[in-house]
Scaffold this active site. Structure first.
Site, PDB file in Angstrom:
ATOM      1  CG  HIS A 173      -2.284  -0.793   1.153  1.00  5.33           C
ATOM      2  ND1 HIS A 173      -3.133  -1.453   0.302  1.00  5.33           N
ATOM      3  CD2 HIS A 173      -2.475  -1.754   2.252  1.00  5.33           C
ATOM      4  CE1 HIS A 173      -4.053  -2.290   0.187  1.00  5.33           C
ATOM      5  NE2 HIS A 173      -3.352  -3.181   1.106  1.00  5.33           N
ATOM      6  CG  ASP A 217      -2.731  -8.505   0.949  1.00  2.00           C
ATOM      7  OD1 ASP A 217      -2.101  -8.664   1.718  1.00  2.00           O
ATOM      8  OD2 ASP A 217      -4.281  -7.377   1.252  1.00  2.00           O
ATOM      9  CG  HIS A 232      -7.299  -5.049   1.952  1.00  2.00           C
ATOM     10  ND1 HIS A 232      -6.315  -5.843   2.975  1.00  2.00           N
ATOM     11  CD2 HIS A 232      -8.107  -4.802   1.871  1.00  2.00           C
ATOM     12  CE1 HIS A 232      -7.716  -6.265   3.598  1.00  2.00           C
ATOM     13  NE2 HIS A 232      -8.370  -5.505   3.590  1.00  2.00           N
ATOM     14  CG  ASP A 278      -5.347  -9.811   2.939  1.00  2.00           C
ATOM     15  OD1 ASP A 278      -5.087 -10.595   2.298  1.00  2.00           O
ATOM     16  OD2 ASP A 278      -5.266  -8.314   3.499  1.00  2.00           O
TER      17      ASP A 278
END
Length: 350
Positions: A161, A197, A199, A286
């Protein structure tokens, strides 16, 4: 497969985070790395080696000098104000507000260099993030210079990120981008990053969005429903020289393997066409069905399928840890990917 990890990475130990509009217990904690290390030991999955310490140039090839300086000097500036707890920003230079000139006050700098309010900065954050980046670089070095077919960088804190000059999503330095740029600088013509991921890896995408020498592929939750909300849509495919070299597969909440596998197959087809010299996998775990901040439904057995599929690409591969917060099963899921990858690779070579 060798694993790279430094105990310095455990020194960043957040107590709190801000999520869902509330102060909650932090989920990106040292226990994540410790769970993976325990599984590596229990399964006797190769050796764990410390990273080499790379100089500041490797960081500056991806991140701005002003941002790196902010991270390096933050704690001193924070404590000079009589503050000693974890730091969170509360104001950002959005829309009509200016980003330059930089504020003098540390609260202004926190807003200038962050993308969310949920990523704490503490006394040992930069040291841990730098060790995490060195971990990624050492894993890349094992593959590029020492000829290992694959290596695992147990990166913690994660990185995908983080952008050129901002942190967020528990990420401070973009490990995958730093490793990919290092591979380019030291001889690779083409590098691909596959972000798995839950996200979207908004920071990685933004770093390479106008470049064709690093292909960015991401399978993730639909940003209309999930963090980071403002990047990761299917129509984001790159700009200028990078047009066509970014691909996103946003998937709906509740996606299981039957919905995930077609996106993975399509991403693998892009990798075959691109023919990278090296593949960097942002290994977020995740997507697991029990992850406390994820919404996909992959099982532990699905991670075995994932690892075996990546092995069939037959590309030198650097695995770098990203998210994954179901600590009790995190090590199991991580090793399911890595061990299945190794087993499938040996079968292909036989």
């Amino acid at each position: 497969m060798q694993t790279v990890f430094s105990s310095i990475q455990l020194r960043h130990a957040p107590v709190h985070e801000i999520s869902d509009g509330q102060v909650k217990a932090a989920v990106e904690t040292p226990s994540r790395a410790e769970a993976v290390l325990a599984q590596i030991r229990d399964r006797r999955f190769g050796s764990v080696v410390p990273p080499f310490e790379f100089g500041p140039r490797a960081l500056r090839r991806v991140h701005s000098q002003s941002y790196i300086s902010f991270l390096e000097t933050f704690w001193e500036r924070w404590t000079e104000l009589g503050r000693d707890g974890e730091a969170f920003p509360f104001v950002w230079p959005i829309r009509s507000l200016r980003q330059e000139p930089l504020p003098d006050h540390v609260d202004g700098l926190l807003g200038r260099y962050s993308m969310d309010a949920g990523t704490p900065l503490g006394e040992f954050t930069f040291a841990a993030a730098k060790a995490s980046a060195d971990t990624a670089l050492t894993a890349a070095q094992l593959v590029l210079e020492q000829g290992h077919p694959a290596a695992f960088g147990l990166c913690r804190p994660p990185g995908h990120h983080a952008g050129v000059d901002f942190y967020g999503g528990y990420c401070y330095l973009n490990n995958a981008a730093i490793a990919a740029q290092w591979l380019r600088d030291y001889g690779a013509s083409r590098v691909a990053i596959l972000d798995l991921d839950y996200h979207h890896g908004n920071g990685t995408q933004s770093i390479f969005y106008e470049r064709s020498d690093v292909l960015f592929l991401s399978i993730h939750a639909d940003p209309r429903q999930e963090y980071p909300f403002f990047l990761g849509h299917a129509d984001e495919t790159g700009e200028q020289a990078g047009t066509g070299f970014t691909r996103n597969w946003p998937l709906p909440y509740g996606t299981g393997w039957t919905g995930y596998e077609p996106a993975l197959e399509e991403a693998c087809r892009w990798l075959v066409v691109y023919r990278p010299d090296y593949l960097v996998v942002s290994l977020g775990l995740d997507c697991f069905e029990e992850d406390p901040i994820g919404g996909f439904r992959l099982t532990s057995e699905d991670f075995k399928r994932l690892g075996a599929r990546l092995a069939r690409l037959n590309v030198p591969t650097i695995f770098l840890m990203e998210g994954g917060y179901a600590t009790a099963t995190l090590g199991i899921n991580c090793l399911n990917v890595l061990q299945s990858f190794e087993e499938a690779r040996r079968e292909l070579a036989a």
